[in-house]
Each structure stands twice: as structure tokens, then as C-alpha cells.
Design a protein around this motif. Structure first.
Motif, PDB file in Angstrom:
ATOM      1  N   TRP A   1       0.845  -1.207   0.000  1.00 41.60           N
ATOM      2  CA  TRP A   1       0.000   0.000   0.000  1.00 41.60           C
ATOM      3  C   TRP A   1       0.878   1.253   0.000  1.00 41.60           C
ATOM      4  O   TRP A   1       0.577   2.234  -0.682  1.00 41.60           O
ATOM      5  CB  TRP A   1      -0.909  -0.025   1.228  1.00 41.60           C
ATOM      6  CG  TRP A   1      -1.958   1.055   1.249  1.00 41.60           C
ATOM      7  CD1 TRP A   1      -2.128   2.068   0.348  1.00 41.60           C
ATOM      8  CD2 TRP A   1      -2.987   1.231   2.222  1.00 41.60           C
ATOM      9  NE1 TRP A   1      -3.195   2.869   0.695  1.00 41.60           N
ATOM     10  CE2 TRP A   1      -3.736   2.365   1.841  1.00 41.60           C
ATOM     11  CE3 TRP A   1      -3.349   0.533   3.371  1.00 41.60           C
ATOM     12  CZ2 TRP A   1      -4.823   2.816   2.589  1.00 41.60           C
ATOM     13  CZ3 TRP A   1      -4.426   0.981   4.114  1.00 41.60           C
ATOM     14  CH2 TRP A   1      -5.159   2.112   3.718  1.00 41.60           C
ATOM     15  N   TYR A   2       1.963   1.227   0.753  1.00 47.58           N
ATOM     16  CA  TYR A   2       2.864   2.378   0.815  1.00 47.58           C
ATOM     17  C   TYR A   2       3.464   2.671  -0.554  1.00 47.58           C
ATOM     18  O   TYR A   2       3.552   3.829  -0.978  1.00 47.58           O
ATOM     19  CB  TYR A   2       3.966   2.116   1.839  1.00 47.58           C
ATOM     20  CG  TYR A   2       5.042   3.169   1.859  1.00 47.58           C
ATOM     21  CD1 TYR A   2       4.842   4.391   2.516  1.00 47.58           C
ATOM     22  CD2 TYR A   2       6.266   2.962   1.210  1.00 47.58           C
ATOM     23  CE1 TYR A   2       5.828   5.364   2.526  1.00 47.58           C
ATOM     24  CE2 TYR A   2       7.257   3.925   1.221  1.00 47.58           C
ATOM     25  CZ  TYR A   2       7.031   5.130   1.880  1.00 47.58           C
ATOM     26  OH  TYR A   2       8.000   6.097   1.883  1.00 47.58           O
ATOM     27  N   HIS A   3       3.890   1.621  -1.250  1.00 42.30           N
ATOM     28  CA  HIS A   3       4.529   1.807  -2.557  1.00 42.30           C
ATOM     29  C   HIS A   3       3.509   1.976  -3.686  1.00 42.30           C
ATOM     30  O   HIS A   3       3.828   2.596  -4.707  1.00 42.30           O
ATOM     31  CB  HIS A   3       5.438   0.618  -2.868  1.00 42.30           C
ATOM     32  CG  HIS A   3       6.691   0.587  -2.042  1.00 42.30           C
ATOM     33  ND1 HIS A   3       7.793   1.353  -2.333  1.00 42.30           N
ATOM     34  CD2 HIS A   3       7.006  -0.119  -0.921  1.00 42.30           C
ATOM     35  CE1 HIS A   3       8.741   1.129  -1.449  1.00 42.30           C
ATOM     36  NE2 HIS A   3       8.298   0.228  -0.579  1.00 42.30           N
ATOM     37  N   CYS A   4       2.316   1.432  -3.524  1.00 44.84           N
ATOM     38  CA  CYS A   4       1.292   1.487  -4.577  1.00 44.84           C
ATOM     39  C   CYS A   4      -0.050   1.892  -3.975  1.00 44.84           C
ATOM     40  O   CYS A   4      -0.973   1.067  -3.866  1.00 44.84           O
ATOM     41  CB  CYS A   4       1.166   0.135  -5.275  1.00 44.84           C
ATOM     42  SG  CYS A   4       2.703  -0.522  -5.944  1.00 44.84           S
TER      43      CYS A   4
ATOM     44  N   SER B   1       2.463  -0.131  -9.913  1.00 41.90           N
ATOM     45  CA  SER B   1       3.379  -1.185 -10.362  1.00 41.90           C
ATOM     46  C   SER B   1       3.386  -1.348 -11.880  1.00 41.90           C
ATOM     47  O   SER B   1       4.228  -2.060 -12.422  1.00 41.90           O
ATOM     48  CB  SER B   1       2.986  -2.519  -9.713  1.00 41.90           C
ATOM     49  OG  SER B   1       1.667  -2.895 -10.076  1.00 41.90           O
ATOM     50  N   ASN B   2       2.451  -0.678 -12.571  1.00 40.63           N
ATOM     51  CA  ASN B   2       2.419  -0.715 -14.027  1.00 40.63           C
ATOM     52  C   ASN B   2       3.412   0.319 -14.550  1.00 40.63           C
ATOM     53  O   ASN B   2       3.123   1.517 -14.574  1.00 40.63           O
ATOM     54  CB  ASN B   2       1.007  -0.427 -14.540  1.00 40.63           C
ATOM     55  CG  ASN B   2       0.840  -0.716 -16.013  1.00 40.63           C
ATOM     56  OD1 ASN B   2       1.575  -0.198 -16.844  1.00 40.63           O
ATOM     57  ND2 ASN B   2      -0.131  -1.556 -16.345  1.00 40.63           N
TER      58      ASN B   2
ATOM     59  N   ASP C   1      14.080   5.862 -12.132  1.00 42.01           N
ATOM     60  CA  ASP C   1      14.341   4.785 -11.192  1.00 42.01           C
ATOM     61  C   ASP C   1      13.353   4.791 -10.033  1.00 42.01           C
ATOM     62  O   ASP C   1      12.985   3.736  -9.513  1.00 42.01           O
ATOM     63  CB  ASP C   1      15.769   4.897 -10.646  1.00 42.01           C
ATOM     64  CG  ASP C   1      16.807   4.633 -11.730  1.00 42.01           C
ATOM     65  OD1 ASP C   1      16.452   3.930 -12.701  1.00 42.01           O
ATOM     66  OD2 ASP C   1      17.942   5.131 -11.601  1.00 42.01           O
ATOM     67  N   THR C   2      12.924   5.967  -9.596  1.00 40.80           N
ATOM     68  CA  THR C   2      12.010   6.032  -8.460  1.00 40.80           C
ATOM     69  C   THR C   2      10.579   5.723  -8.856  1.00 40.80           C
ATOM     70  O   THR C   2       9.756   5.472  -8.003  1.00 40.80           O
ATOM     71  CB  THR C   2      12.058   7.430  -7.826  1.00 40.80           C
ATOM     72  OG1 THR C   2      11.672   8.398  -8.810  1.00 40.80           O
ATOM     73  CG2 THR C   2      13.458   7.752  -7.317  1.00 40.80           C
ATOM     74  N   VAL C   3      10.281   5.765 -10.154  1.00 45.00           N
ATOM     75  CA  VAL C   3       8.939   5.439 -10.605  1.00 45.00           C
ATOM     76  C   VAL C   3       8.676   3.942 -10.500  1.00 45.00           C
ATOM     77  O   VAL C   3       7.582   3.502 -10.212  1.00 45.00           O
ATOM     78  CB  VAL C   3       8.735   5.919 -12.058  1.00 45.00           C
ATOM     79  CG1 VAL C   3       7.425   5.407 -12.620  1.00 45.00           C
ATOM     80  CG2 VAL C   3       8.770   7.445 -12.108  1.00 45.00           C
ATOM     81  N   ILE C   4       9.721   3.134 -10.714  1.00 43.05           N
ATOM     82  CA  ILE C   4       9.572   1.688 -10.706  1.00 43.05           C
ATOM     83  C   ILE C   4       9.444   1.187  -9.271  1.00 43.05           C
ATOM     84  O   ILE C   4      10.255   1.515  -8.408  1.00 43.05           O
ATOM     85  CB  ILE C   4      10.774   1.024 -11.392  1.00 43.05           C
ATOM     86  CG1 ILE C   4      10.877   1.510 -12.848  1.00 43.05           C
ATOM     87  CG2 ILE C   4      10.662  -0.492 -11.338  1.00 43.05           C
ATOM     88  CD1 ILE C   4      12.075   0.996 -13.582  1.00 43.05           C
ATOM     89  N   VAL C   5       8.409   0.381  -9.013  1.00 44.09           N
ATOM     90  CA  VAL C   5       8.170  -0.173  -7.688  1.00 44.09           C
ATOM     91  C   VAL C   5       9.219  -1.241  -7.394  1.00 44.09           C
ATOM     92  O   VAL C   5       9.517  -2.075  -8.255  1.00 44.09           O
ATOM     93  CB  VAL C   5       6.752  -0.777  -7.613  1.00 44.09           C
ATOM     94  CG1 VAL C   5       6.540  -1.519  -6.313  1.00 44.09           C
ATOM     95  CG2 VAL C   5       5.712   0.312  -7.772  1.00 44.09           C
TER      96      VAL C   5
ATOM     97  N   GLY D   1       9.087  -9.243 -12.786  1.00 39.44           N
ATOM     98  CA  GLY D   1       8.416  -7.954 -12.734  1.00 39.44           C
ATOM     99  C   GLY D   1       6.918  -8.069 -12.934  1.00 39.44           C
ATOM    100  O   GLY D   1       6.438  -9.008 -13.588  1.00 39.44           O
ATOM    101  N   PRO D   2       6.137  -7.135 -12.392  1.00 35.85           N
ATOM    102  CA  PRO D   2       4.673  -7.183 -12.523  1.00 35.85           C
ATOM    103  C   PRO D   2       4.189  -7.094 -13.967  1.00 35.85           C
ATOM    104  O   PRO D   2       3.121  -7.624 -14.295  1.00 35.85           O
ATOM    105  CB  PRO D   2       4.207  -5.960 -11.714  1.00 35.85           C
ATOM    106  CG  PRO D   2       5.342  -5.612 -10.821  1.00 35.85           C
ATOM    107  CD  PRO D   2       6.574  -6.009 -11.555  1.00 35.85           C
TER     108      PRO D   2
END
Length: 520
Positions: free
Chosen positions: A119-122, A128-129, A147-151, A300-301
Motif C-alpha cells: 500500500w505504501y509503494h502502490c 506497479s504498471n 528509477d524512483t517510478v519503478i516499484v 516484474g509485474p
């Protein structure tokens, strides 16, 4: 009504023995007499049974101590792998003083931790997309670097481990209860209640692990990216097209496990026995869910948004040899249009339809068509949820977590009450599911909202109503469950998380026992 059988289950008693010798016989006798007198005095001082309860009726109080659980898991995985593993952990790792309900709670805490981290990351599920997040980053909605966009993938590995630990601990609690002789109706209700709460944690994490966007990609931002069907797998997906969008698929991933859980509880309510099929959610379902998260950790998702599995099957030599060249042409429309995620959703839906149909047919044949009446609250919850999501295509994008938590609260209230009514052999009051009424009203308002240019509720007002409704529901639910646990503990004379201390109401029985001994 359910069928229950008497079962006198009590806490294991610990006896103290005082070593004596010929020279200390009189001292030992005096000490024993003093202890017996103090024991009887303390028992008489704690003889203060309640005569009435808020949730438990007199009939429920009389039936609660005599409940005996009956269940069977037909899963081969459970029989040969999961059950032996749990038995070994209970026998060689778990101390006798650990309460079974503490084991259940520990497992739930692992899932809460996994859900909170994801939940914190997404927070909106779709983070995650990477395709969507890169588009948002390029439109300056996210000013961070790529780099920070990718979970981070490790969150899916943690979810995989948490699910397996939860499953093992969930299998251990009943074995620990039998080992310590502390099994009771409270243990059954507590275990199934935690399973009901955990349903949303697993489903929510799976949605993130498969990079599912719960809505139209074009609605994520007000920017027109000019995405074509060939560029956007969401638009190319046949399943998304057939079901009305990925927001509906997200709802199905949440609702399918809940409905299967409710129908199994409903069957137990009438038959008195919980029978899990050879392929079921608590065994194979959790293992497959953990495997899903592990695949997201490895590849990866976005792996689930590709069509590699179906395209690989259609292009394989084995498939070609089975159906021939003409058959290949018949399936050509599926190439590039069935995501790996779509196969998971299809398997969930087909599995649900099969299990629910068989159980409902079996119960209705034996107990009459009127037995289906008690399934109405769950069906109404499912239908009203789908109506809300379909009426507002951006609802799951704006308030996905709120909607999921609302569904989880309604589902938990229905399921725990049905289980309690099964244990105490009382009718399940369908029309008293008052917490469901506001959602029915919201669904009706949303159907007619913005019809003929008339707007009853704006998106902002609707979001606020949903938040207040969800928060109020969970506050009510926490207090209700807390009071029910207290009342059940008071009736049975046990503690929820302590099996070593003697409950005051349990001590009342020693007065009668001591009195009978002296009379004899």
C-alpha cells in the motif's frame, strides 16, 4: 439450521504435587487443608456469572459450550505437505503455553505487514504498471527520475513469504488447540474471522503484483497520450472488452474469493460440516497466490500484462499437431489479445462458478429452495459493488482502496455473523444486515446519477461519502467483534490469548465439584 454435536471442551488443568516424607506428613496435611479452604473461598467470591449479553441470546449461551467442529480438507497438497509441515512445527517448535488464537493473529500480522508495505509503494494499485508510471512521469505529474517510478520488486517477495507463513500458521492453530486441549467454539470463530479479514489483503496484493490498472489507462491522467490498441494491452485484451473494463476485472479478483468463502460458510451453516474440495483456496489457492507474487519478483509485474503464455501455447508444435492448421486459423483471433493476467481471472471465475453451483445445488436439494434465502446478503453486496463500479468508470482509479476496504468490511460482517449463528444454532437474520443498506442506496443513486444531465452526486461528494461510510463500518465492526469475543470468553470461561491462566468463570465450576466430593 446447522447440526452440531455436544463437545465438552475445557482448558487443561495443571496440578501441583507436594513431595512429602514421614516427618512432614502433618505439615503437608495442614498445608493442603489451608489451600483447599482458600481455593473454595476464592471460587465462591468469583461466582458472578452474567445473566444476559448484548449479542448472545440465552439459547446461544446454552449451545455455545457444546459446539463440536466438523471439517475435512480433501486437498492432496494439504494431506501430504501442508498438514505434516504444520504438525511438525506444532510438535517441535511451538511451546505448550502458546494460545492457538495467538498463532492465528501472528499469521494475520504477516499479511497486514505485506499489505501495508505494498500500500505504501502502490497507494492507487496501478503504480506497479511501469508503462503507466512512465507516461505520468513524462507528463510531469511525477517529477522524479525513472528509477524512483519503478516499484521495488522485493515487496512481492515479501508478500510471497508472508502468504506462506500465514498459511502454515493458519494450519497450526487447530493442531495446537488439540495438542493443549484448548479447542473451543471461540477458536473456530476467531480463525474464520481472521480468514475473512485476510481475504482483501491477498486480493489487493495480487492486483498490484499483476500491474492491473483498475480503470481506463486514459483516465489515469487528463493528458491524451494518443495510445492506440497496439500500444495499450488493456485496450487489446479480449477479456477486458468482454467484462467491461479492467476495473471490473479488479473487482472480480476481490469478489471471487469472498463469494467462495461465504458459500463454504453457508454450506457449513446447514450441513454442520466444512468440506473443502480437492482444489481449494486455503491450500492450493494460497500456494498459487504466493507463486504469482514470486513470479512478479523474478520477472516484474509487467510480465502479467504480456501475452506470452497464450501466444506460446497457440504457436507451439504440440497445439498445432492436436488441432491441425485449420484449427490454428480458428484461434488466430486470440493471438496478442489474451494477457497472462486474463488467464488468472478466467481461472478464478470458472473455479468460483463450479464450486458455488455445486454447493448451492447440493444444499438446496437437501434443505429446500428456501435455504438460498441466506445467500441474498452476499449476492446483494456483489451486485451492488459491480453496479457502483460500472456506473462510475473512474471510481476504482480515484478510491480503489476505499472501495476494497468497504467490500471487506461488509463481507467480514456477513461471514462472521453467519458463522456465529451456525455455532449457536440460531437463524441467520438476512434483513438485519443493516450495514449493507447504505451501499444499496449508493448503488441506486449512482445508476441514476448524471442521467438526462441531472447530477445528484459529484465525484468529490461521492468520495467523501464512501470514506465516511467505510470508516464508520470498520469502527462498528471492531467494536462488535470485540464485544462478541468478550461475551464468548465469558460464557466458556476462557481467555482469548491466554491458555495458562484460569478464567474466573471457569473457577466457579470447582465449587460444585468440591461440593459433590464432600457430599460423597
Amino acid at each position: 439450521m446447522s447440526t452440531s454435536f455436544p463437545n465438552a471442551v475445557s482448558l487443561s488443568k495443571q496440578h501441583e504435587s507436594i513431595p512429602s516424607s514421614t516427618g512432614a506428613t502433618s505439615v503437608t496435611s495442614d498445608l493442603s487443608a489451608t489451600r483447599e479452604e482458600d481455593h473454595l473461598k476464592s471460587c465462591s467470591n468469583t461466582n458472578n456469572h452474567r445473566t444476559s449479553y448484548y449479542y448472545l441470546t440465552p439459547h446461544a449461551v446454552s449451545r455455545l459450550p457444546h459446539y463440536r467442529y466438523q471439517g475435512e480438507d480433501l486437498s492432496l497438497l494439504y494431506k501430504h505437505v501442508l498438514s505434516p509441515l504444520a504438525s511438525w512445527c506444532v510438535e517441535y517448535v511451538t511451546p505448550r503455553w502458546v494460545a492457538p488464537n495467538a498463532i492465528t493473529t501472528c499469521g494475520l500480522c504477516w499479511m497486514i505487514a505485506a499489505y501495508s508495505i505494498i500500500w505504501y509503494h502502490c497507494p492507487d494499485l496501478y503504480e506497479s504498471n511501469t508503462d503507466v508510471m512512465m507516461m505520468l512521469s513524462s507528463s510531469n505529474e511525477y517529477n522524479d527520475n525513472d528509477d524512483t517510478v519503478i516499484v521495488p520488486r522485493w515487496i512481492f517477495l515479501f508478500n510471497c513469504v508472508a502468504m506462506l507463513i500465514y498459511q502454515t500458521l493458519d494450519n497450526m492453530d487447530g493442531k495446537q488447540a488439540r495438542k493443549t486441549g484448548t479447542g473451543s467454539a471461540l477458536g473456530l470463530l476467531f480463525d474464520h474471522g481472521c480468514d475473512a479479514v485476510n481475504s482483501i489483503f491477498g486480493s489487493g496484493n495480487w492486483i498490484v503484483a499483476m500491474a492491473l490498472v483498475p480503470g481506463n489507462v486514459a483516465d489515469v491522467s487528463n493528458v491524451d497520450y494518443g495510445i492506440t490498441k497496439n500500444d495499450n494491452m488493456q485496450e487489446a485484451s479480449l477479456l477486458s472488452e468482454w467484462f467491461g473494463g479492467d476495473e471490473v476485472l479488479a473487482c472480480l479478483l476481490v469478489l471471487c474469493p469472498m463469494m467462495a468463502f461465504y458459500i463454504s460458510t453457508w454450506e457449513q451453516y446447514y450441513t454442520g460440516k466444512l468440506t473443502l474440495p480437492p482444489f481449494n483456496g486455503p491450500s492450493e489457492g494460497l500456494v498459487l497466490g504466493a507463486s504469482l507474487s514470486f513470479i512478479s519478483f523474478l520477472w516484474g509485474p509487467m510480465y502479467w500484462q504480456t501475452t506470452s503464455v497464450m501466444d506460446g501455447i497457440l504457436g507451439s508444435d504440440v497445439f498445432t499437431s492436436l488441432i491441425g492448421e485449420n484449427g490454428i486459423n480458428s484461434f488466430s483471433f486470440l493471438i496478442g489479445r489474451v494477457r497472462n493476467m486474463d488467464l488468472i481471472v478466467l481461472a478464478s471465475v470458472f473455479g468460483l462458478v463450479q464450486e458455488v453451483s455445486l454447493k448451492m445445488l447440493s444444499v438446496s436439494r437437501k434443505y429446500g429452495i428456501q435455504a438460498l434465502w441466506t445467500t441474498v446478503p452476499n449476492f446483494v453486496m456483489i451486485i451492488s459493488t459491480l453496479v457502483m463500479v460500472c456506473s462510475d468508470s473512474t471510481l476504482m482509479l480515484r478510491r480503489s482502496r476505499t472501495v476494497m476496504h468497504l467490500i471487506a468490511g461488509l463481507f467480514t460482517e456477513q461471514t462472521t455473523q453467519l458463522m456465529l449463528d451456525h455455532v449457536v444454532e440460531e437463524p441467520y437474520e438476512v434483513l438485519k444486515r443493516y450495514s449493507l443498506f447504505p451501499q444499496i442506496l449508493l448503488a441506486l443513486v449512482m445508476v441514476f446519477n448524471n442521467q438526462n444531465g441531472v447530477l445528484f452526486l459529484s465525484s468529490e461528494i461521492l468520495d467523501r461519502i464512501l470514506f465516511v461510510y467505510t470508516a464508520g463500518l470498520w469502527v462498528y465492526l471492531v467494536f462488535k467483534i470485540r464485544i462478541q469475543i468478550f461475551e464468548i470468553c465469558d460464557v466458556l470461561g476462557i481467555y482469548c490469548f491466554d491458555i495458562t491462566s484460569v478464567h474466573p468463570n471457569k473457577m466457579d465450576k470447582c465449587v460444585e465439584e468440591e461440593g459433590d466430593k464432600k457430599t460423597n
